[in-house]
Design a protein around this motif. Structure first.
Motif, PDB file in Angstrom:
ATOM      1  N   ARG A   1       0.821  -1.216   0.000  1.00  0.00           N
ATOM      2  CA  ARG A   1       0.000   0.000   0.000  1.00  0.00           C
ATOM      3  C   ARG A   1       0.853   1.263   0.000  1.00  0.00           C
ATOM      4  N   GLU A   2       2.068   1.151   0.526  1.00  0.00           N
ATOM      5  CA  GLU A   2       2.909   2.331   0.702  1.00  0.00           C
ATOM      6  C   GLU A   2       4.048   2.441  -0.305  1.00  0.00           C
ATOM      7  N   HIS A   3       4.363   1.335  -0.999  1.00  0.00           N
ATOM      8  CA  HIS A   3       5.541   1.336  -1.866  1.00  0.00           C
ATOM      9  C   HIS A   3       5.220   0.684  -3.211  1.00  0.00           C
ATOM     10  N   PRO A   4       5.953   1.060  -4.265  1.00  0.00           N
ATOM     11  CA  PRO A   4       5.759   0.453  -5.585  1.00  0.00           C
ATOM     12  C   PRO A   4       6.432  -0.916  -5.650  1.00  0.00           C
ATOM     13  N   ILE A   5       5.716  -1.952  -5.249  1.00  0.00           N
ATOM     14  CA  ILE A   5       6.344  -3.258  -5.080  1.00  0.00           C
ATOM     15  C   ILE A   5       5.362  -4.370  -5.425  1.00  0.00           C
ATOM     16  N   VAL A   6       5.889  -5.444  -5.964  1.00  0.00           N
ATOM     17  CA  VAL A   6       5.125  -6.686  -6.123  1.00  0.00           C
ATOM     18  C   VAL A   6       5.960  -7.806  -5.509  1.00  0.00           C
ATOM     19  N   PHE A   7       5.272  -8.854  -5.052  1.00  0.00           N
ATOM     20  CA  PHE A   7       5.955  -9.954  -4.379  1.00  0.00           C
ATOM     21  C   PHE A   7       5.821 -11.240  -5.178  1.00  0.00           C
ATOM     22  N   GLU A   8       6.894 -12.003  -5.195  1.00  0.00           N
ATOM     23  CA  GLU A   8       6.857 -13.363  -5.729  1.00  0.00           C
ATOM     24  C   GLU A   8       7.145 -14.303  -4.562  1.00  0.00           C
TER      25      GLU A   8
END
Length: 292
Positions: A117-124
């Motif tokens: 919600r706070e950072h431009p990130i995706v998780f694998e």
């Protein structure tokens, strides 16, 4: 000697995609160009980097190159964001995390959602037993891991998360059917149990703590939510953390004999604000669910 980052990123792409053709599509080049890049880097280093299996696997030397590529990509993304060249926030950084099934099913996802919600990130996310998640760190497949291993992987830092308490539980109907004369070590050694998969040692470790040498019939249920459901449905007994037994009618088989598993967060030792934000959120989440 220098390692060209475009060549290192090509090695990582091949490992990610599993084939040279898949890497070519991801990199928008031809499979021949991918092969030439790999060959050029192998010749430069004098090392074989990839095993041409299906899927393609990194050698030990290749794993080091994959780690370099992922670290460089993370730092590159953060630098671009810092100087205002991150495509207006549309370029998302991907972070790979290895995690055991119980943590994934209970407390970890809210922590990752907070960061997203706070950072431009995706998780694998890579689901693996907590005793084996560090192997994915060593191979360069992930940047961080929830693990039961306190000894740091080379190039990583370790943060204790706390201890998860597991208890042997079963349904009342199961106990009535399989242990009519009472819950004893001998009865547990004869009655069907549930293991997550063939690497799951939790139930076997509990039996060893009771000095039970026999192996009961085993159901394998390789999904955390369904694993807990199988226990509730009476397929067998199993070790479950408190988060998965709360609000159920499951019966503790031996309340005086819990099994405690310490958990740690291991991550690459990088000065990365984004990776640190993930680490901080994970540590807060662990405290929230009272990992003691």
């Amino acid at each position: 000697m220098q390692i060209p980052l475009d060549l290192a990123k090509t090695v990582a792409a091949v490992v990610d995609e599993g084939t040279l053709e898949g890497a070519a599509r991801a990199l928008h080049i031809t499979p021949s160009a991918v092969s030439q890049r790999i060959k050029a880097l192998e010749q430069r280093l004098g090392r074989v980097l990839l095993v041409r299996s299906k899927p393609v696997q990194a050698t030990d030397a290749g794993a080091a190159i994959v780690r370099l590529a992922r670290q460089a990509t993370l730092l590159e993304h953060e630098a671009l964001a810092e100087v205002g060249l991150d495509d207006d926030g549309e370029r998302l950084t991907s972070i790979g995390i290895a995690v055991n099934a119980d943590s994934l099913a209970t407390w970890l996802l809210p922590a990752l959602a907070e960061v997203a919600r706070e950072h431009p990130i995706v998780f694998e996310l890579h689901r693996e037993d907590e005793e084996y998640t560090t192997r994915l760190l060593e191979s360069g497949q992930v940047m961080a891991a929830v693990t039961s291993q306190a000894t740091s992987v080379p190039g990583c830092v370790v943060t204790p998360l706390g201890t998860v308490r597991y208890r042997a539980v079963a349904s009342a109907e199961y106990i009535e059917r399989w242990m009519p004369e009472g819950v004893t070590a001998g009865a547990l050694g004869r009655s069907p149990r549930i293991d997550f998969d063939r690497r799951d040692d939790m139930q076997a470790a509990f039996l060893r703590s009771l000095r039970v040498r026999s192996t009961p019939p085993i159901h394998y249920v390789p999904a955390s939510t369904e694993f807990a459901a199988a226990v509730r449905l009476g397929l067998g007994w199993a070790m479950l953390p408190a988060e998965q037994t709360r609000g159920t009618e499951l019966v503790e088989l031996m309340p005086e004999r819990p099994l405690d598993v310490p958990l740690y967060w291991q991550q690459w030792n990088l000065r990365s604000p984004l990776l640190q934000a993930v680490s901080d959120a994970v540590a807060r989440a662990a405290r929230t669910v009272a990992l003691t």
